[in-house]
Design an enzyme around this catalytic site. Structure first.
Site, PDB file in Angstrom:
ATOM      1  N   ALA A 172       0.849  -1.201   0.000  1.00 54.20           N
ATOM      2  CA  ALA A 172       0.000   0.000   0.000  1.00 54.20           C
ATOM      3  C   ALA A 172       0.879   1.243   0.000  1.00 54.20           C
ATOM      4  O   ALA A 172       0.629   2.211   0.720  1.00 54.20           O
ATOM      5  CB  ALA A 172      -0.934  -0.006   1.201  1.00 54.20           C
ATOM      6  N   ARG A 223      10.312  -0.174  -5.541  1.00 54.37           N
ATOM      7  CA  ARG A 223      11.227  -0.144  -6.699  1.00 54.37           C
ATOM      8  C   ARG A 223      12.669  -0.107  -6.232  1.00 54.37           C
ATOM      9  O   ARG A 223      12.964   0.331  -5.118  1.00 54.37           O
ATOM     10  CB  ARG A 223      10.909   1.087  -7.575  1.00 54.37           C
ATOM     11  CG  ARG A 223       9.501   1.032  -8.167  1.00 54.37           C
ATOM     12  CD  ARG A 223       9.220   2.218  -9.069  1.00 54.37           C
ATOM     13  NE  ARG A 223       9.939   2.159 -10.323  1.00 54.37           N
ATOM     14  CZ  ARG A 223       9.566   1.450 -11.382  1.00 54.37           C
ATOM     15  NH1 ARG A 223       8.472   0.699 -11.326  1.00 54.37           N
ATOM     16  NH2 ARG A 223      10.264   1.460 -12.495  1.00 54.37           N
ATOM     17  N   HIS A 265     -11.603  34.461  -6.172  1.00 57.01           N
ATOM     18  CA  HIS A 265     -12.619  33.824  -5.343  1.00 57.01           C
ATOM     19  C   HIS A 265     -13.875  33.589  -6.179  1.00 57.01           C
ATOM     20  O   HIS A 265     -14.317  34.509  -6.868  1.00 57.01           O
ATOM     21  CB  HIS A 265     -12.956  34.729  -4.151  1.00 57.01           C
ATOM     22  CG  HIS A 265     -14.059  34.182  -3.307  1.00 57.01           C
ATOM     23  ND1 HIS A 265     -13.853  33.176  -2.393  1.00 57.01           N
ATOM     24  CD2 HIS A 265     -15.378  34.481  -3.264  1.00 57.01           C
ATOM     25  CE1 HIS A 265     -15.011  32.882  -1.813  1.00 57.01           C
ATOM     26  NE2 HIS A 265     -15.951  33.667  -2.322  1.00 57.01           N
TER      27      HIS A 265
HETATM   28  P1  AMP Z   1       6.472   1.768  -2.179  1.00 59.95           P
HETATM   29  O1  AMP Z   1       7.938   1.493  -1.914  1.00 59.95           O
HETATM   30  O2  AMP Z   1       6.006   3.116  -1.722  1.00 59.95           O
HETATM   31  O3  AMP Z   1       6.064   1.453  -3.593  1.00 59.95           O
HETATM   32  O4  AMP Z   1       5.687   0.698  -1.269  1.00 59.95           O
HETATM   33  C1  AMP Z   1       5.822  -0.693  -1.398  1.00 59.95           C
HETATM   34  C2  AMP Z   1       5.161  -1.337  -0.172  1.00 59.95           C
HETATM   35  O5  AMP Z   1       5.114  -2.758  -0.346  1.00 59.95           O
HETATM   36  C3  AMP Z   1       5.901  -1.074   1.139  1.00 59.95           C
HETATM   37  O6  AMP Z   1       5.047  -0.332   1.992  1.00 59.95           O
HETATM   38  C4  AMP Z   1       6.186  -2.469   1.691  1.00 59.95           C
HETATM   39  O7  AMP Z   1       5.994  -2.545   3.087  1.00 59.95           O
HETATM   40  C5  AMP Z   1       5.159  -3.345   0.953  1.00 59.95           C
HETATM   41  N1  AMP Z   1       5.559  -4.773   0.880  1.00 59.95           N
HETATM   42  C6  AMP Z   1       6.749  -5.270   0.478  1.00 59.95           C
HETATM   43  N2  AMP Z   1       6.759  -6.650   0.571  1.00 59.95           N
HETATM   44  C7  AMP Z   1       5.537  -7.023   1.031  1.00 59.95           C
HETATM   45  C8  AMP Z   1       4.902  -8.295   1.337  1.00 59.95           C
HETATM   46  N3  AMP Z   1       5.525  -9.467   1.182  1.00 59.95           N
HETATM   47  N4  AMP Z   1       3.615  -8.265   1.771  1.00 59.95           N
HETATM   48  C9  AMP Z   1       2.943  -7.087   1.915  1.00 59.95           C
HETATM   49  N5  AMP Z   1       3.501  -5.879   1.663  1.00 59.95           N
HETATM   50  C10 AMP Z   1       4.768  -5.820   1.221  1.00 59.95           C
END
Ligand code: AMP
Length: 473
Positions: A188, A278, A452
């Site tokens: 998320a 990423r 406005h």
């Molecule tokens: P972002 O780096 O903002 O794209 O977020 C990627 C999210 O994926 C991070 O908040 C991680 O905690 C989440 N994440 C990575 N591996 C897992 C997993 N195995 N299960 C659930 N969430 C994950």
């Protein structure tokens, strides 16, 4: 092995948004420029200039229109009957926009006489790259300067092997032509939330599985709390502290196992999108003998001028740890490096003033410091909050949820952070960027006159709250 005679001042490896900005600026400054990337020209997503971002925003716009026609238009006295979804056409529309951008870039490159070679390239020595393509023998090209701009790629997790049929990466997730009834998104973070905003709006029952207990940990806590509330009210199922540990494809469904504080659970969905973050795209960027310095996570080591450890070799965009992984940061670095090479002094990049945007609905945008970070270091601050439901302009548009929060230093009144959740947050944040770039105080913002009614008034209103002079709160 053939050798192309040295004729370039600059070679840029990569063709994303950082490379695009850098190539144009190099050419404008009279540098003979070559851009090399291994593009998949058969797909729109293998295009120049950060196709992911544009594709995401285009689809979100389509999804918002569809959702509005289905759910929000009656109150305007407009009755839209038999509204239906033609998903293949929606994807085609998105791809058409990407193709247009692609053609535009090709045209602009031609106008500036920037050469482009579609090939895999790797750095083999400070002034030499090697091209390797399946169709032609490898060859070497020399230039006075080499700029690495290969950006980032999705992080893969062993328990979610991408097949792009049932388990999709974030690119395939923008090309679904059949609506999944049940969809799960792993992660998320920014990309997971943006994809959820699209597919949830188009009608997929969407569950987000996020390993961390906190939601949107990088943003201001007050904003993330409100975002959590709004998104769950919209029907998104957000499971925090839920770490995906295994997946299986059974009878054309994905069985996902995840662990949370209560134990192990399973859900069955039609598709799983993996949005687990990423990483820098640096794996085969340089040959070992080139001795390019990377850290243990693959980020290219650079100094404050984006210079790597090798003479004449620079790295920009998502490849480096400087600043967030955002296209506008990389584009600013691209321009900066071009000017640095051309010897026209431009001031170095202020990494503290880079806006962050999440293209959800409502959008989330922020710049500068969060309340929790400032309080943690003991800074004395003043805070002004303006709920967007009070503003006249957003009230007249369909979604009036959200707030603008301005944080100023209690001693000097200088703006330290601005945090927005709401309609047009991605545009509204621009005022805060300007204000912070010119070290404005909350008093300065409070004195500015906006038309406005307009959304633009919201930032001023939040600044007025700091002075206890709010006109609408
Ligand atoms: P972002 O780096 O903002 O794209 O977020 C990627 C999210 O994926 C991070 O908040 C991680 O905690 C989440 N994440 C990575 N591996 C897992 C997993 N195995 N299960 C659930 N969430 C994950």
């Amino acid at each position: 092995m053939s050798k192309i005679k040295a004729k370039y001042d600059v070679i840029i490896i990569g063709a994303g948004s950082s490379a695009y900005a850098c190539s144009i600026r190099c050419a404008q400054l009279g540098l003979k420029t070559l851009c090399v990337d291994n593009l998949d020209t058969n797909t729109s997503s293998g295009a120049f200039c950060n196709a992911g971002n544009v594709g995401m925003i285009t689809l979100l716009e389509s999804a918002k229109l569809y959702d509005t026609l289905l759910n929000d238009i009656d109150s305007h006295g407009i009755f839209a009957e038999n509204v239906s979804l033609n998903l293949p056409k929606m994807i085609l529309h998105k791809n058409k926009i990407l193709d247009e951008i692609n053609h535009n870039v090709i045209k602009i490159f031609a106008e500036y006489k920037i050469d482009f070679i579609n090939s895999k390239a790797s750095l083999i020595a400070p002034k030499i790259i090697e091209l390797s393509s399946a169709h032609s023998p490898s060859q070497q090209i020399h230039a006075k300067y080499i700029i690495l701009a290969t950006e980032s790629i999705p992080i893969t997790i062993p328990c979610t092997p991408i097949d792009n049929e049932f388990i999709l990466d974030s690119t395939a997730a923008l090309n679904l032509t059949k609506l999944p009834k049940r969809l799960a998104i792993l992660g998320a973070g920014v990309i997971g939330l943006e994809l959820a905003a699209i597919w949830n709006r188009l009608g997929a029952e969407t569950t987000l599985l996020e390993a961390q207990e906190t939601f949107l940990g990088l943003s201001d806590n007050q904003i993330s709390r409100q975002a959590y509330q709004i998104f769950t009210e919209q029907g998104l199922e957000l499971r925090l502290g839920a770490r995906v540990i295994s997946t299986k494809i059974i009878n054309k469904k994905v069985l996902i196992e995840y662990q949370d504080a209560d134990g192990t659970h399973a859900i069955r969905v039609d598709k799983l999108i993996v949005a687990s973050g990423r990483k820098p795209n640096s794996e085969s960027l340089s040959a070992p003998e080139a001795d390019l310095l990377l850290d243990e996570n693959g980020y290219v080591h650079v100094n404050e001028n984006c210079k790597t450890n090798l003479p004449g070799v620079y790295a920009i965009g998502d490849l480096t740890l400087h600043g967030p992984m955002l296209s506008h940061k990389g584009m600013a670095e691209g321009v900066f490096v071009a000017e640095h090479i051309a010897g026209i002094g431009s001031s170095s990049i202020n990494y503290n003033i880079i806006p962050n945007v999440i293209y959800t609905e409502p959008e989330i945008a922020w710049i500068g410091q969060t309340e929790q970070a400032l309080k943690a270091i003991g800074d004395r601050i003043n805070i002004g909050i303006f709920p967007l439901s009070i503003n006249h302009q957003p009230k007249s548009v369909i979604n009036a949820n959200g707030m603008v929060k301005v944080i100023a230093c209690a001693n000097t009144d200088t703006i330290l952070g601005v945090h927005i959740i709401g309609c047009h947050a991605s545009e509204l944040i621009a005022q805060a960027v300007l204000a912070m770039e010119f070290s404005a105080s909350s008093e300065d913002i409070a004195r500015i006159i906006h038309s406005h009614p307009s959304s633009a008034e919201a930032l001023r209103e939040a600044a007025l709250v700091i002075k206890n002079k709010g006109l609408n709160s």
